[in-house]
Enzyme design. Structure first.
Site, PDB file in Angstrom:
ATOM      1  N   ARG A  32      11.332   3.731   3.303  1.00 38.38           N
ATOM      2  CA  ARG A  32      10.959   2.819   4.393  1.00 38.38           C
ATOM      3  C   ARG A  32      12.203   2.025   4.749  1.00 38.38           C
ATOM      4  NH1 ARG A  32       5.817  -1.150   4.483  1.00 38.38           N
ATOM      5  NH2 ARG A  32       4.901   0.856   5.071  1.00 38.38           N
ATOM      6  N   HIS A  41       5.037   5.759  11.524  1.00 43.54           N
ATOM      7  CA  HIS A  41       4.562   5.629  10.145  1.00 43.54           C
ATOM      8  C   HIS A  41       3.649   6.832   9.892  1.00 43.54           C
ATOM      9  CE1 HIS A  41       3.446   3.946   6.409  1.00 43.54           C
ATOM     10  NE2 HIS A  41       3.062   2.733   6.770  1.00 43.54           N
ATOM     11  N   ARG A  58       0.804  -1.232   0.000  1.00 45.43           N
ATOM     12  CA  ARG A  58       0.000   0.000   0.000  1.00 45.43           C
ATOM     13  C   ARG A  58       0.835   1.279   0.000  1.00 45.43           C
ATOM     14  NH1 ARG A  58      -2.675  -3.947   1.766  1.00 45.43           N
ATOM     15  NH2 ARG A  58      -0.672  -4.404   2.711  1.00 45.43           N
ATOM     16  N   THR A  59       1.812   1.339   0.891  1.00 42.08           N
ATOM     17  CA  THR A  59       2.509   2.614   1.073  1.00 42.08           C
ATOM     18  C   THR A  59       3.266   2.984  -0.196  1.00 42.08           C
ATOM     19  OG1 THR A  59       2.725   2.047   3.391  1.00 42.08           O
ATOM     20  CG2 THR A  59       4.059   3.875   2.605  1.00 42.08           C
ATOM     21  N   LYS A  68      25.708  -4.829  -2.032  1.00 41.93           N
ATOM     22  CA  LYS A  68      27.179  -4.883  -2.186  1.00 41.93           C
ATOM     23  C   LYS A  68      27.870  -4.237  -1.002  1.00 41.93           C
ATOM     24  CE  LYS A  68      26.497  -3.903  -7.077  1.00 41.93           C
ATOM     25  NZ  LYS A  68      26.691  -2.791  -8.028  1.00 41.93           N
TER      26      LYS A  68
HETATM   27  N1   CP Z   1      -0.131   0.011   5.825  1.00 40.77           N
HETATM   28  C1   CP Z   1       1.064  -0.298   5.282  1.00 40.77           C
HETATM   29  O1   CP Z   1       2.092   0.258   5.648  1.00 40.77           O
HETATM   30  O2   CP Z   1       0.988  -1.274   4.329  1.00 40.77           O
HETATM   31  P1   CP Z   1       2.220  -1.761   3.462  1.00 40.77           P
HETATM   32  O3   CP Z   1       3.194  -2.437   4.421  1.00 40.77           O
HETATM   33  O4   CP Z   1       1.650  -2.722   2.455  1.00 40.77           O
HETATM   34  O5   CP Z   1       2.864  -0.567   2.855  1.00 40.77           O
END
Ligand code: CP
Length: 308
Positions: free
Chosen positions: A101, A129, A51-52, A80
């Protein structure tokens, strides 16, 4: 260090949150434009995501920008031995903004210290998040008509769940009542409990996921037990299936209750809940595009109303 990054919800004021939500509402009404024409957004995902990453990339594409990056760090020169510092400095040569991320808590903050290119935190370990929180707030306000004075019940992995940490920090501006439902091993960390105490926020901790708690709630925020954060898989096995929401448990819940989940779900929400009108998690994920369009344009200093 740059000042326009979006790394932690703690640093964002109530008025800035409300401004971002208004921006997101604008983008829900006007999802497509060219206001990012000529801009390049890098998405660096050192941890898996559906999603993110895809909603950030959709946000950029719908605004006419371009995306570079990787969804699997093993295909990058990280494999590497290139350090995070060098990776960020390199990508800063190519992109106007970096969405990242990382599995390490504090990685996004660290990145802001090695580049002048704005950093957007798409999740750092068990820490925060913040872009998820903006779509959660957007979803809460859209379904409840307000943010003030709501009873928010958070269920599951409150220790490692970065989404609940960020959501707590944002909702603290809006006089919530929190219910925390978790096993003792996965309870809300003391630092967040102390923030509730210090700010006079009412909260209750439970180990039982009872219908009384559900029936008192405006928002039921279910979370996945974060297997990837456990060093001992046997500990994960003990707690992984403790709380599952079934449709029958919602019989006496408020008509306005909405069920949120950052997703992915594993066993926390039975499929029999999906057709209940109180289930909102798929629409919640859709709202991620608008919230992330708001974040990207804000960080880049672009006012959508002036450009259109
Ligand atoms: N909600 C969320 O962070 O989903 P993903 O890990 O799929 O990005």
């Amino acid at each position: 260090m740059n000042s326009s990054s979006f790394v932690a919800i703690d640093n964002i004021s109530k008025s800035e949150i409300l401004e971002l939500l208004e921006r997101a509402r604008y983008f829900e009404e006007h999802p497509n434009s060219k206001i990012l024409d000529g801009r390049v957004v890098a998405t660096l995902f050192f941890e898996p995501s559906t999603r993110t990453r895809l909603s950030f990339e959709t946000a950029v594409n719908r605004l006419g920008g371009r995306v570079i990056g990787f969804s699997d760090a093993s295909t990058s020169s990280t494999s590497k031995g290139e350090t995070l510092k060098d990776t960020i400095k390199m990508v800063s040569n190519y992109a106007d903004i970096i969405v990242m991320r990382h599995f390490l808590e504090g990685a996004a903050q660290y990145a802001t210290e090695v580049t002048d290119v704005p950093i957007v935190n798409a999740g750092d370990g068990a820490n925060q998040h913040p872009s998820q929180t903006m779509l959660d707030l957007y979803s809460i306000r859209k379904t409840q008509g307000k943010l003030e004075g709501l009873t928010i019940t958070m269920v599951g992995d409150l220790k490692y769940g970065r989404t609940v940490h960020s959501l707590l920090m944002a909702m603290r501006h809006f006089k919530p009542v929190f219910n925390f439902v978790s096993s003792p091993q996965l309870k809300m960390p003391e630092e967040y409990i102390n923030i509730c105490r210090k700010e006079g926020i009412e909260f209750h901790e439970f180990t039982e996921f009872s219908e009384d708690v559900i029936n008192s709630s405006d928002i039921l925020y279910m979370t996945r037990v974060q297997r990837e954060r456990f060093s001992d898989i046997m500990e994960y096995e003990k707690v992984k299936n403790l709380y599952t929401l079934h449709n029958s448990m919602l019989a006496n819940s408020k008509p306005t209750l909405r069920i949120l989940h950052p997703l992915p779900r594993v066993n926390e929400i039975d499929y029999d809940v999906d057709d209940n009108p109180k289930a909102y998690y798929f629409e919640q994920a859709r709202n991620g595009v608008f919230a992330r369009q708001a974040i990207l344009t804000k960080v880049l200093g672009i006012d959508p109303l002036k450009k259109n």
